[in-house]
Design a protein around this motif. Structure first.
Motif, PDB file in Angstrom:
ATOM      1  N   GLN A 213      38.935  36.491  50.921  1.00  0.00           N
ATOM      2  CA  GLN A 213      40.160  36.311  51.686  1.00  0.00           C
ATOM      3  C   GLN A 213      41.360  37.079  51.142  1.00  0.00           C
ATOM      4  N   LEU A 214      41.250  37.580  49.932  1.00  0.00           N
ATOM      5  CA  LEU A 214      42.386  38.216  49.284  1.00  0.00           C
ATOM      6  C   LEU A 214      42.044  39.658  48.895  1.00  0.00           C
ATOM      7  N   PRO A 215      43.027  40.544  48.886  1.00  0.00           N
ATOM      8  CA  PRO A 215      42.763  41.954  48.621  1.00  0.00           C
ATOM      9  C   PRO A 215      42.598  42.246  47.129  1.00  0.00           C
ATOM     10  N   ASP A 216      42.116  43.454  46.868  1.00  0.00           N
ATOM     11  CA  ASP A 216      41.905  43.875  45.485  1.00  0.00           C
ATOM     12  C   ASP A 216      43.190  43.841  44.666  1.00  0.00           C
ATOM     13  N   GLU A 217      44.337  44.024  45.318  1.00  0.00           N
ATOM     14  CA  GLU A 217      45.620  44.083  44.607  1.00  0.00           C
ATOM     15  C   GLU A 217      46.104  42.716  44.136  1.00  0.00           C
ATOM     16  N   THR A 218      45.384  41.652  44.477  1.00  0.00           N
ATOM     17  CA  THR A 218      45.791  40.302  44.083  1.00  0.00           C
ATOM     18  C   THR A 218      45.835  40.170  42.572  1.00  0.00           C
ATOM     19  N   TRP A 219      46.976  39.732  42.064  1.00  0.00           N
ATOM     20  CA  TRP A 219      47.170  39.544  40.617  1.00  0.00           C
ATOM     21  C   TRP A 219      46.666  38.156  40.246  1.00  0.00           C
ATOM     22  N   VAL A 220      45.851  38.072  39.211  1.00  0.00           N
ATOM     23  CA  VAL A 220      45.225  36.815  38.804  1.00  0.00           C
ATOM     24  C   VAL A 220      45.826  36.334  37.487  1.00  0.00           C
ATOM     25  N   TYR A 221      46.320  35.096  37.494  1.00  0.00           N
ATOM     26  CA  TYR A 221      46.904  34.452  36.321  1.00  0.00           C
ATOM     27  C   TYR A 221      45.978  33.301  35.905  1.00  0.00           C
ATOM     28  N   PRO A 222      45.177  33.467  34.853  1.00  0.00           N
ATOM     29  CA  PRO A 222      44.214  32.434  34.471  1.00  0.00           C
ATOM     30  C   PRO A 222      44.796  31.394  33.522  1.00  0.00           C
ATOM     31  N   GLY A 223      44.001  30.360  33.268  1.00  0.00           N
ATOM     32  CA  GLY A 223      44.439  29.266  32.410  1.00  0.00           C
ATOM     33  C   GLY A 223      44.442  29.585  30.930  1.00  0.00           C
ATOM     34  N   HIS A 224      43.745  30.640  30.546  1.00  0.00           N
ATOM     35  CA  HIS A 224      43.716  31.106  29.156  1.00  0.00           C
ATOM     36  C   HIS A 224      43.645  32.628  29.181  1.00  0.00           C
ATOM     37  N   GLY A 225      44.249  33.259  28.190  1.00  0.00           N
ATOM     38  CA  GLY A 225      44.071  34.689  27.999  1.00  0.00           C
ATOM     39  C   GLY A 225      44.864  35.560  28.948  1.00  0.00           C
ATOM     40  N   ASP A 226      44.426  36.825  29.011  1.00  0.00           N
ATOM     41  CA  ASP A 226      45.158  37.837  29.761  1.00  0.00           C
ATOM     42  C   ASP A 226      44.912  37.738  31.259  1.00  0.00           C
ATOM     43  N   ASP A 227      45.803  38.355  32.003  1.00  0.00           N
ATOM     44  CA  ASP A 227      45.689  38.419  33.459  1.00  0.00           C
ATOM     45  C   ASP A 227      44.650  39.465  33.852  1.00  0.00           C
ATOM     46  N   THR A 228      44.314  39.462  35.144  1.00  0.00           N
ATOM     47  CA  THR A 228      43.455  40.489  35.706  1.00  0.00           C
ATOM     48  C   THR A 228      43.835  40.666  37.169  1.00  0.00           C
ATOM     49  N   MET A 229      43.039  41.454  37.900  1.00  0.00           N
ATOM     50  CA  MET A 229      43.229  41.632  39.336  1.00  0.00           C
ATOM     51  C   MET A 229      41.887  41.442  40.020  1.00  0.00           C
ATOM     52  N   LEU A 230      41.912  40.968  41.270  1.00  0.00           N
ATOM     53  CA  LEU A 230      40.648  40.759  41.963  1.00  0.00           C
ATOM     54  C   LEU A 230      39.854  42.052  42.082  1.00  0.00           C
ATOM     55  N   GLY A 231      40.537  43.171  42.272  1.00  0.00           N
ATOM     56  CA  GLY A 231      39.835  44.438  42.390  1.00  0.00           C
ATOM     57  C   GLY A 231      39.118  44.844  41.116  1.00  0.00           C
ATOM     58  N   THR A 232      39.631  44.410  39.975  1.00  0.00           N
ATOM     59  CA  THR A 232      38.973  44.685  38.694  1.00  0.00           C
ATOM     60  C   THR A 232      37.681  43.899  38.573  1.00  0.00           C
ATOM     61  N   GLU A 233      37.686  42.674  39.080  1.00  0.00           N
ATOM     62  CA  GLU A 233      36.542  41.777  38.921  1.00  0.00           C
ATOM     63  C   GLU A 233      35.528  41.891  40.064  1.00  0.00           C
ATOM     64  N   ARG A 234      35.945  42.300  41.235  1.00  0.00           N
ATOM     65  CA  ARG A 234      35.078  42.286  42.414  1.00  0.00           C
ATOM     66  C   ARG A 234      33.748  43.031  42.213  1.00  0.00           C
ATOM     67  N   PRO A 235      33.732  44.213  41.569  1.00  0.00           N
ATOM     68  CA  PRO A 235      32.458  44.920  41.429  1.00  0.00           C
ATOM     69  C   PRO A 235      31.419  44.179  40.594  1.00  0.00           C
ATOM     70  N   HIS A 236      31.823  43.129  39.900  1.00  0.00           N
ATOM     71  CA  HIS A 236      30.927  42.446  38.966  1.00  0.00           C
ATOM     72  C   HIS A 236      30.365  41.136  39.503  1.00  0.00           C
ATOM     73  N   LEU A 237      30.668  40.794  40.753  1.00  0.00           N
ATOM     74  CA  LEU A 237      30.231  39.505  41.283  1.00  0.00           C
ATOM     75  C   LEU A 237      28.706  39.366  41.262  1.00  0.00           C
ATOM     76  N   ALA A 238      28.005  40.395  41.670  1.00  0.00           N
ATOM     77  CA  ALA A 238      26.538  40.324  41.659  1.00  0.00           C
ATOM     78  C   ALA A 238      26.006  40.185  40.235  1.00  0.00           C
ATOM     79  N   GLU A 239      26.637  40.860  39.312  1.00  0.00           N
ATOM     80  CA  GLU A 239      26.254  40.756  37.892  1.00  0.00           C
ATOM     81  C   GLU A 239      26.440  39.334  37.384  1.00  0.00           C
TER      82      GLU A 239
END
Length: 218
Positions: A186-212
């Motif tokens: 539902q959200l684009p690759d540009e979505t900024w992700v703020y997690p509960g621990h550690g550094d931030d990321t973006m959905l586009g950074t993580e998307r290629p790894h879903l199958a992995e």
């Protein structure tokens, strides 16, 4: 200085300045939890995501303007150690996922279901119920009308994978399914992700790894 999302316990907050919202990220001990103070730029109203620990640090971050509300992303104890003291000091309204509220020892004033909204001033956040790390974990989505979305994921999504499901494969599959369908789909690759621990990321950074992630099972 540009926002990096990299913070350390005992160090200063990092501030992400958006057109309508200011996001201040701070790390608290002893488990290096992130807490996020959201401030509506139009009204000055503030909301805290996860009163995790170190109430003094959080109250200094909040400042004299106080907060209107606190959202607890899930029931695990490292995310609410300072909740009672922060609520007592500020009178804030408490929010948490409906299915996790009973596991949080501070009364939840507003239980959240999937799709519910939480407001901070003129800013609207949408709750997404993600099952697996806990039964009632919630993420918060700010769909910035002036830019890309911003996503507060608690312990459900991190750089490199979904949250810990403690060896429960069914819980892992549930969490991955919810993360895929309610966030990535539902959200684009540009979505900024703020997690509960550690550094931030973006959905586009993580998307290629879903199958992995699905293949490895965690």
């Amino acid at each position: 200085m540009a926002y990096s999302g990299s913070v350390q316990v005992g160090g200063p907050a990092d501030v992400h300045e958006l057109t309508g919202l200011m996001i201040s990220k701070v790390a608290v001990g002893p488990m290096n939890n992130n807490a996020y103070l959201l401030r509506c730029r139009a009204t000055g109203e503030q909301l805290l995501v996860d009163a995790a620990n170190d109430a003094g640090t959080l109250l200094r971050l909040i400042g004299d303007d106080g907060i209107a509300s606190v959202v607890t992303t899930h029931r695990h104890g490292d995310h609410w150690q300072a909740l009672e003291e922060v609520v007592s000091a500020t009178g804030a309204t408490t929010y948490a996922g409906r299915d996790d509220a009973e596991g949080i020892p501070v009364r939840t004033d507003v239980p959240l279901a999937d799709g519910d909204t939480v407001r901070v001033g003129e800013v609207e956040l949408t709750a997404r119920h993600l099952v697996g790390h806990t039964p009632g974990s919630v993420a918060l989505v700010y769909d910035d009308p002036h830019g890309h979305p911003h996503l507060f994921t608690g312990d459900c999504l991190f750089p490199g994978g979904v949250g810990n499901t403690f060896g429960d494969h069914d819980a892992f599959l549930s969490l991955l399914q919810d993360v895929e369908t309610k966030l990535f789909a539902q959200l684009p690759d540009e979505t900024w992700v703020y997690p509960g621990h550690g550094d931030d990321t973006m959905l586009g950074t993580e998307r290629p790894h879903l199958a992995e992630w699905r293949e490895r099972g965690w």
